[in-house]
Design an enzyme around this catalytic site. Structure first.
Site, PDB file in Angstrom:
ATOM      1  N   LYS A  81      39.209  37.390  59.236  1.00 15.99           N
ATOM      2  CA  LYS A  81      38.143  38.205  58.646  1.00 15.99           C
ATOM      3  C   LYS A  81      37.808  39.419  59.516  1.00 15.99           C
ATOM      4  O   LYS A  81      37.247  40.391  59.040  1.00 15.99           O
ATOM      5  CB  LYS A  81      36.927  37.342  58.391  1.00 15.99           C
ATOM      6  CG  LYS A  81      37.280  36.130  57.506  1.00 15.99           C
ATOM      7  CD  LYS A  81      36.348  35.887  56.423  1.00 15.99           C
ATOM      8  CE  LYS A  81      36.791  34.922  55.350  1.00 15.99           C
ATOM      9  NZ  LYS A  81      37.423  33.671  55.757  1.00 15.99           N
TER      10      LYS A  81
HETATM   11  C1  LIG Z   1      38.091  32.849  54.787  1.00 11.27           C
HETATM   12  C2  LIG Z   1      39.238  32.080  55.272  1.00 11.27           C
HETATM   13  C3  LIG Z   1      40.270  31.674  54.406  1.00 11.27           C
HETATM   14  C4  LIG Z   1      40.229  31.947  52.926  1.00 11.27           C
HETATM   15  O1  LIG Z   1      40.375  33.321  52.623  1.00 11.27           O
HETATM   16  P1  LIG Z   1      39.903  33.890  51.199  1.00 11.27           P
HETATM   17  O2  LIG Z   1      40.035  35.357  51.315  1.00 11.27           O
HETATM   18  O3  LIG Z   1      38.463  33.455  51.048  1.00 11.27           O
HETATM   19  O4  LIG Z   1      40.771  33.288  50.171  1.00 11.27           O
HETATM   20  C5  LIG Z   1      41.354  31.004  54.964  1.00 11.27           C
HETATM   21  N1  LIG Z   1      41.407  30.715  56.275  1.00 11.27           N
HETATM   22  C6  LIG Z   1      40.427  31.070  57.129  1.00 11.27           C
HETATM   23  C7  LIG Z   1      40.546  30.690  58.552  1.00 11.27           C
HETATM   24  C8  LIG Z   1      39.320  31.766  56.665  1.00 11.27           C
HETATM   25  O5  LIG Z   1      38.350  32.126  57.514  1.00 11.27           O
END
Ligand SMILES: *Cc1c(COP(=O)(O)O)cnc(C)c1O
Length: 498
Positions: A112
């Site tokens: 993120k």
């Molecule tokens: C948020 C997240 C996901 C999922 O991603 P999306 O964009 O919500 O589908 C997968 N793995 C980790 C470690 C995350 O933080």
């Protein structure tokens, strides 16, 4: 390129307007009306660039009212010293044809950061472009990783403040402590009684609550979102798909134009959707493999065309994917229906009323033609996958990444497709140390910090310092959890206090 709401109640807006408002006032998501198209020679140009060069080249095409010069400066600032790996997103081949794209070398150790190190700059620039002088208050629901990454991005950014809501008991201990120890004068954190979907719905309600909007307006505050419903979250994520492809070409593992697969651990459908937009923009992608944990509502949807959230909700060892309502799916439905807003409105209405909808034969066929396929990995299979990859390849992956790696194994067994595949590695394994230790068969530790140390000893790897340093930091937040019905009042109390 202009943006429109998936529910069609408004005319087109610019990228900066879409980013500034986050969610459209008809509750739809802002989506590009047309996508850029990258030619093969443009893709070829990317091969000689580094991550920053690639991002600076790709992003202006997805953010048309920002200049290349602006974006180049933001990219340089976002993807620099705060990333611990010089290549920003290293790609490692761990088995023949299976590549891990490591997206966890940023400040909060999850993918993120790629979007949230850039979003504050996109948002504050958007406010200037739109003549917006009010304070921007970011409200964000998090299943664990978004909240911390968003606060790291927005902490002490002038003209902004940020409030994060996480489901009480729905995150790992480290994730919770990462949030509750966050510094900065403009941040606030609440635990909410309920799961992620309750939390996300609670935030969406505040966005459309006339009383809240009026009260905030009087204090010269506007709301925006750092969730992946915001286009400013998705656009930066397209860049690492181009980056991974260019890396493979540069390393001589594929020829320009060869198609590759991506396998994406999925929750809110933001990450994989960015891959789909990259594909539609000319990046040679064959399959987009959607990987789910035991909360496998998306697996069923992609296989049958029926989305049914009326099912048991499980807390798993991959908490950032514990989601039953994947918001970004709405953008995919918009694409699959040929931008048919009425159709999207109808489906979303059904989802709201019955918790279930069926997209029908035609849209399902389109979903397949677009290269989507889906698998899921339950808790046992995920543990086994972590252990196998460690034993066979000496590679330690986190629980979310293991869900994807296990889904890829199933895909490969089922189809025999050995073409190069990039598995998105979305978090550092040290963020989920107790689960990883248990998968490796090691004894249980008393807390997450001793688990991190035990995992370091067992594997000989070093944990990211920003995770180890949380131990001993004061918990600024973390009072008792609030009810979903209190979210609005607490936000107003925090923002309208002065
Ligand atoms: C948020 C997240 C996901 C999922 O991603 P999306 O964009 O919500 O589908 C997968 N793995 C980790 C470690 C995350 O933080």
């Amino acid at each position: 390129m202009e943006f429109c709401s998936t529910r069609g109640a408004h005319g087109a807006v610019s990228a900066s307007q879409a980013i500034l408002s986050g969610l459209s006032s008809d509750c739809g998501l802002y989506t590009p009306r047309t996508l850029p198209l990258f030619s093969e020679s443009e893709l070829s140009g990317l091969t000689s660039m580094d991550y920053r060069g690639r991002a600076a080249y790709v992003l202006p095409r997805f953010l048309p009212d920002y200049t290349s010069k602006e974006l180049e400066a933001y990219v340089r600032q976002a993807y620099g010293a705060r990333f611990s790996d010089r290549s920003i997103a290293p790609l490692r081949e761990i088995d023949a044809g299976m590549h891990m794209l490591e997206l966890f070398h940023g400040p909060t150790c999850a993918f993120k950061d790629f979007a949230l190190q850039l979003l504050p700059q996109l948002l504050t620039a958007a406010a200037k472009k739109c003549g917006e002088e009010r304070m921007i208050a970011i409200l964000t629901a998090t299943s664990g990783d978004t909240g911390k990454a968003a606060m790291e991005g927005f902490a002490d950014v002038p003209g902004t403040c940020i409030c994060v809501f996480y489901p009480d008991g729905g995150t790992s201990d480290i994730q919770r402590l990462q949030m509750n120890t966050q510094t900065g004068g403009n941040v606030q954190v609440f635990a909410v009684k309920g799961n992620f979907d309750d939390t996300q719905n609670g935030v969406k309600h505040i966005f459309t609550d006339a009383e809240a909007i009026a009260a905030l307006g009087k204090s010269r505050i506007m709301l925006s979102s750092a969730n992946s419903i915001n286009w400013g979250r998705l656009a930066p994520q397209t860049a690492y798909y181009f980056h991974a492809y260019a890396e493979l070409v540069a390393a001589g593992k594929i020829k320009l134009g060869d198609k590759i697969n991506f396998c994406v651990p999925t929750g809110n459908f933001g990450n994989i959707l960015a891959g789909y937009f990259a594909k539609r923009s000319g990046l040679p992608i064959d399959k987009l493999i959607c990987a789910s944990n035991r909360n496998n509502v998306l697996t069923e949807f992609i296989r049958t065309g029926v989305y049914d959230k009326n099912r048991e909700f499980y807390l798993t060892s991959s908490p950032s994917m514990d989601i039953l309502i994947s918001s970004n799916l709405e953008r995919l439905l918009f694409e699959l229906s040929g931008h048919d807003c009425e159709r999207v409105c109808g489906l979303m209405k059904q989802l709201g009323e019955d918790g279930c909808y069926d997209i029908g034969r035609e849209m399902l066929d389109r979903l397949r033609e677009e290269g989507f396929c889906a698998y899921f990995s339950d808790e046992t299979a995920t543990e086994r996958c972590i252990k196998n990859i460690w034993d066979q390849h000496g590679y330690l992956c986190d629980t979310h990444t293991a869900v994807a790696a296990d889904s890829y194994r199933q895909y490969r067994e089922e189809t025999g497709d050995g073409s190069p595949t990039v598995v998105l590695s979305t978090a550092s394994p040290f963020k989920f140390a107790p689960a990883i230790l248990s998968a490796l068969g090691a004894p249980r530790e008393a807390d997450d910090f001793s688990a991190i140390e035990a995992l370091e000893k067992l594997t000989g790897l070093s944990a990211p310092p920003q995770l180890k340093n949380i131990c001993g930091m004061p918990e600024r937040f973390g009072g008792s959890a609030i009810g979903r019905e209190d979210m609005k009042a607490r936000v107003l109390e925090w923002l309208v206090k002065a």
